[in-house]
Design a protein around this motif. Structure first.
Motif, PDB file in Angstrom:
ATOM      1  N   VAL A 139      86.628 -46.145 -48.716  1.00 35.39           N
ATOM      2  CA  VAL A 139      85.923 -47.426 -48.776  1.00 35.39           C
ATOM      3  C   VAL A 139      84.421 -47.190 -48.766  1.00 35.39           C
TER       4      VAL A 139
ATOM      5  N   TYR B 199      80.670 -49.669 -49.289  1.00 33.65           N
ATOM      6  CA  TYR B 199      80.142 -51.030 -49.343  1.00 33.65           C
ATOM      7  C   TYR B 199      78.935 -51.022 -50.271  1.00 33.65           C
TER       8      TYR B 199
ATOM      9  N   ILE C  64      75.765 -52.676 -51.765  1.00 33.39           N
ATOM     10  CA  ILE C  64      74.819 -53.611 -51.159  1.00 33.39           C
ATOM     11  C   ILE C  64      74.096 -54.397 -52.249  1.00 33.39           C
TER      12      ILE C  64
ATOM     13  N   THR D  10      73.723 -58.202 -49.113  1.00 36.44           N
ATOM     14  CA  THR D  10      75.100 -58.650 -48.970  1.00 36.44           C
ATOM     15  C   THR D  10      76.031 -57.492 -49.305  1.00 36.44           C
ATOM     16  N   PRO D  11      76.710 -56.923 -48.287  1.00 37.00           N
ATOM     17  CA  PRO D  11      77.636 -55.823 -48.568  1.00 37.00           C
ATOM     18  C   PRO D  11      78.944 -56.327 -49.169  1.00 37.00           C
ATOM     19  N   ARG D  12      79.504 -55.527 -50.064  1.00 41.05           N
ATOM     20  CA  ARG D  12      80.764 -55.861 -50.717  1.00 41.05           C
ATOM     21  C   ARG D  12      81.669 -54.633 -50.676  1.00 41.05           C
ATOM     22  N   LYS D  13      82.851 -54.792 -50.098  1.00 39.34           N
ATOM     23  CA  LYS D  13      83.804 -53.690 -49.927  1.00 39.34           C
ATOM     24  C   LYS D  13      84.450 -53.315 -51.253  1.00 39.34           C
TER      25      LYS D  13
ATOM     26  N   LEU E 151      74.337 -48.264 -51.387  1.00 44.30           N
ATOM     27  CA  LEU E 151      75.676 -48.430 -50.829  1.00 44.30           C
ATOM     28  C   LEU E 151      75.727 -47.750 -49.471  1.00 44.30           C
ATOM     29  N   THR E 152      76.743 -48.097 -48.695  1.00 44.70           N
ATOM     30  CA  THR E 152      76.971 -47.419 -47.431  1.00 44.70           C
ATOM     31  C   THR E 152      78.354 -46.778 -47.462  1.00 44.70           C
ATOM     32  N   TYR E 153      78.442 -45.634 -46.786  1.00 45.31           N
ATOM     33  CA  TYR E 153      79.693 -44.889 -46.695  1.00 45.31           C
ATOM     34  C   TYR E 153      79.733 -44.240 -45.322  1.00 45.31           C
TER      35      TYR E 153
ATOM     36  N   ARG F 246      73.653 -44.684 -45.272  1.00 48.19           N
ATOM     37  CA  ARG F 246      73.120 -45.431 -46.412  1.00 48.19           C
ATOM     38  C   ARG F 246      72.751 -44.451 -47.526  1.00 48.19           C
TER      39      ARG F 246
END
Length: 101
Positions: free
Chosen positions: A6, A8, A10, A27-30, A71-73, A77
């Motif tokens: 997964v 996210y 951004i 706004t993060p989105r999975k 994105l974040t993982y 970041r």
């Protein structure tokens, strides 16, 4: 391909707080993906251009990516430095983001 990791993505949008005052709202989105290592050739070529790629994230559907830059993982970041469309999938090559990204 099994997309079980997964990330996210951004998304950023401006939010007005008056006539001359705006801030950027994130706004993060999975999104599900497959995590890959950066290949040696790609790593050396990127480093020669001042980039330091960390991972490649492969998304099953290019429609899952909307031009996000961050994105974040796993709580970290990353900045997206390269995209590669391969059929209906897309690969996102990232490097660790600096404090201001």
């Amino acid at each position: 391909m099994t997309a079980r990791d997964v990330i996210y993505l951004i998304g950023e949008s401006p939010e007005a707080h008056g006539v001359f005052d705006t801030t950027v709202v994130e706004t993060p989105r999975k999104v599900y993906c497959e995590v890959r290592s950066v290949g040696m050739n790609e790593l050396y070529a990127a480093q020669a251009n001042g980039l330091h790629p960390s991972f490649v994230f492969k998304l099953n559907h290019k429609a899952d990516y909307n031009g996000e830059k961050i994105l974040t993982y796993k709580g970290s970041r990353y900045r997206i430095v390269r995209t590669y469309v391969n059929g209906i999938s897309i690969e996102l090559t990232v490097e660790e983001a600096t404090i201001d990204a």
